[in-house]
Design a protein around this motif. Sequence first.
Motif, PDB file in Angstrom:
ATOM      1  N   ASN A 145      14.118   3.078  36.651  1.00  0.00           N
ATOM      2  CA  ASN A 145      15.322   2.254  36.103  1.00  0.00           C
ATOM      3  C   ASN A 145      16.195   3.007  35.510  1.00  0.00           C
ATOM      4  O   ASN A 145      17.084   2.184  34.788  1.00  0.00           O
ATOM      5  CB  ASN A 145      14.397   1.179  35.152  1.00  0.00           C
ATOM      6  N   VAL A 146      16.618   4.141  35.840  1.00  0.00           N
ATOM      7  CA  VAL A 146      17.535   4.872  35.206  1.00  0.00           C
ATOM      8  C   VAL A 146      18.652   5.424  36.121  1.00  0.00           C
ATOM      9  O   VAL A 146      18.293   6.262  37.201  1.00  0.00           O
ATOM     10  CB  VAL A 146      17.098   6.212  34.412  1.00  0.00           C
ATOM     11  N   ASP A 147      19.930   4.852  35.946  1.00  0.00           N
ATOM     12  CA  ASP A 147      21.214   5.436  36.758  1.00  0.00           C
ATOM     13  C   ASP A 147      21.867   6.323  35.692  1.00  0.00           C
ATOM     14  O   ASP A 147      21.659   6.257  34.624  1.00  0.00           O
ATOM     15  CB  ASP A 147      22.032   4.312  37.150  1.00  0.00           C
ATOM     16  N   ILE A 148      22.608   7.164  36.321  1.00  0.00           N
ATOM     17  CA  ILE A 148      23.477   8.034  35.516  1.00  0.00           C
ATOM     18  C   ILE A 148      24.979   8.159  35.974  1.00  0.00           C
ATOM     19  O   ILE A 148      25.248   8.037  37.360  1.00  0.00           O
ATOM     20  CB  ILE A 148      22.932   9.178  35.454  1.00  0.00           C
ATOM     21  N   ILE A 149      26.128   8.188  35.216  1.00  0.00           N
ATOM     22  CA  ILE A 149      27.228   8.463  35.523  1.00  0.00           C
ATOM     23  C   ILE A 149      27.096  10.231  35.216  1.00  0.00           C
ATOM     24  O   ILE A 149      27.233  10.371  34.022  1.00  0.00           O
ATOM     25  CB  ILE A 149      28.576   7.858  34.737  1.00  0.00           C
ATOM     26  N   VAL A 163      31.016   5.831  40.903  1.00  0.00           N
ATOM     27  CA  VAL A 163      30.224   7.267  40.426  1.00  0.00           C
ATOM     28  C   VAL A 163      28.852   7.041  39.991  1.00  0.00           C
ATOM     29  O   VAL A 163      28.235   8.174  39.587  1.00  0.00           O
ATOM     30  CB  VAL A 163      31.354   7.856  39.486  1.00  0.00           C
ATOM     31  N   ILE A 164      28.478   5.965  39.700  1.00  0.00           N
ATOM     32  CA  ILE A 164      26.932   5.834  39.321  1.00  0.00           C
ATOM     33  C   ILE A 164      25.805   6.273  40.565  1.00  0.00           C
ATOM     34  O   ILE A 164      26.225   5.947  41.629  1.00  0.00           O
ATOM     35  CB  ILE A 164      26.676   4.324  38.925  1.00  0.00           C
ATOM     36  N   ILE A 199      25.467   7.681  30.700  1.00  0.00           N
ATOM     37  CA  ILE A 199      26.765   8.174  30.934  1.00  0.00           C
ATOM     38  C   ILE A 199      27.058   9.677  30.197  1.00  0.00           C
ATOM     39  O   ILE A 199      26.582   9.763  28.872  1.00  0.00           O
ATOM     40  CB  ILE A 199      27.850   7.439  30.253  1.00  0.00           C
ATOM     41  N   ASP A 200      27.173  10.585  30.988  1.00  0.00           N
ATOM     42  CA  ASP A 200      27.145  12.019  30.479  1.00  0.00           C
ATOM     43  C   ASP A 200      28.550  12.241  30.226  1.00  0.00           C
ATOM     44  O   ASP A 200      29.404  12.628  30.889  1.00  0.00           O
ATOM     45  CB  ASP A 200      26.474  13.234  31.493  1.00  0.00           C
TER      46      ASP A 200
END
Length: 254
Positions: A81-85, A73-74, A37-38
Motif C-alpha cells: 500500500n505504499v507508493d513513492i515520488i 512520477v509516482i 514524497i522524497d
Amino acid sequence: MGKIIAIANQKGGVGKTTTSVNLAASLGVLEKKVLLIDADPQANATSGLGIDVESVEKGTYQILEHTAKASEVIIGTKAVNVDIIPSHIDLVAIEIELVDKDEREYMLKKIIQEVRSKYDYILIDCAPSLGLLTLNALTAADSVIIPIQCEYFALEGLGKLLNTIKSVQKIHNKNLDIEGLLLTMYDSRLRLSNQVVEEVQKHFNEMVFKTIIQRNIRLSEAPSYGESIIDYDASSKGANNYLSLANEVIVKNS
C-alpha cells in the motif's frame, strides 16, 4: 482527502528518513493507502524502499520544475500500500532554480492536490535544512512530525525549527499543525537518553508522541537491504515501535 504530514528537522541524523519510510510501511500494513514524497536530494527514502536511485528518471525535481505531473512520477514500492515520488541528486539544483519564481513556496502544495484524493496519508521526507525545499513541504502539509534523537544536543536547533514553523503558519499556511514530537534513538540503559525524554516531555507534554523509537540494530540494517523494517524483520523492536506510532497517528486523525 489524504492527510499530508511533513517529517522535518534541520538537524541531520535524527531519524527523519527512518521515520518516513517505516511510518509509511506501518500505515500501509494497517491498510492505509500511503504516498511517500522524497524531498531530500540525498534520496535515502527512495533507496530505503528498494528503488535504484540512479535509474530514477522522473521524481520530485521534475514535478517542482513543472516538467512532469505528480501522477506521472509516482511509482509503486515493495512495501504494501505504499507508493513513492522518488528523489535524485538533481534535486539539489531546485533551490536555485525556484529562487526567482512567483509563489515559489507553493509549488509542492499545488502539485499534490492532483493526487491527494487517492491516498489516506501523504508523507514528505524533508531535507536536513530549512531551505526552500523544506519550506515547500511545510507549506503543503497539514501537519509536521519532528523527530528528536535522545542525545545531548537534542533540543539544540528545535527552537529554530519551531520559529520556522510559526512563520510558515503566519505567512504561508495558517492551518499547519504540529502532529507531534517523536523521540528517536532511545537507549533505556543510558542516563542521558532518559534525561532527554524527561526534558522533552516536561517542556512539550501533550505535543510528544507516547511511542518512543528505541535504538535497534535491525532498524539500522533494513535500509541497506532496500526494505522497511516491516518487510525486513516484522518481529523486531523497531517494527513494533513504528506500528505503535502508526496506530497513534491513525487514532489522532480518526
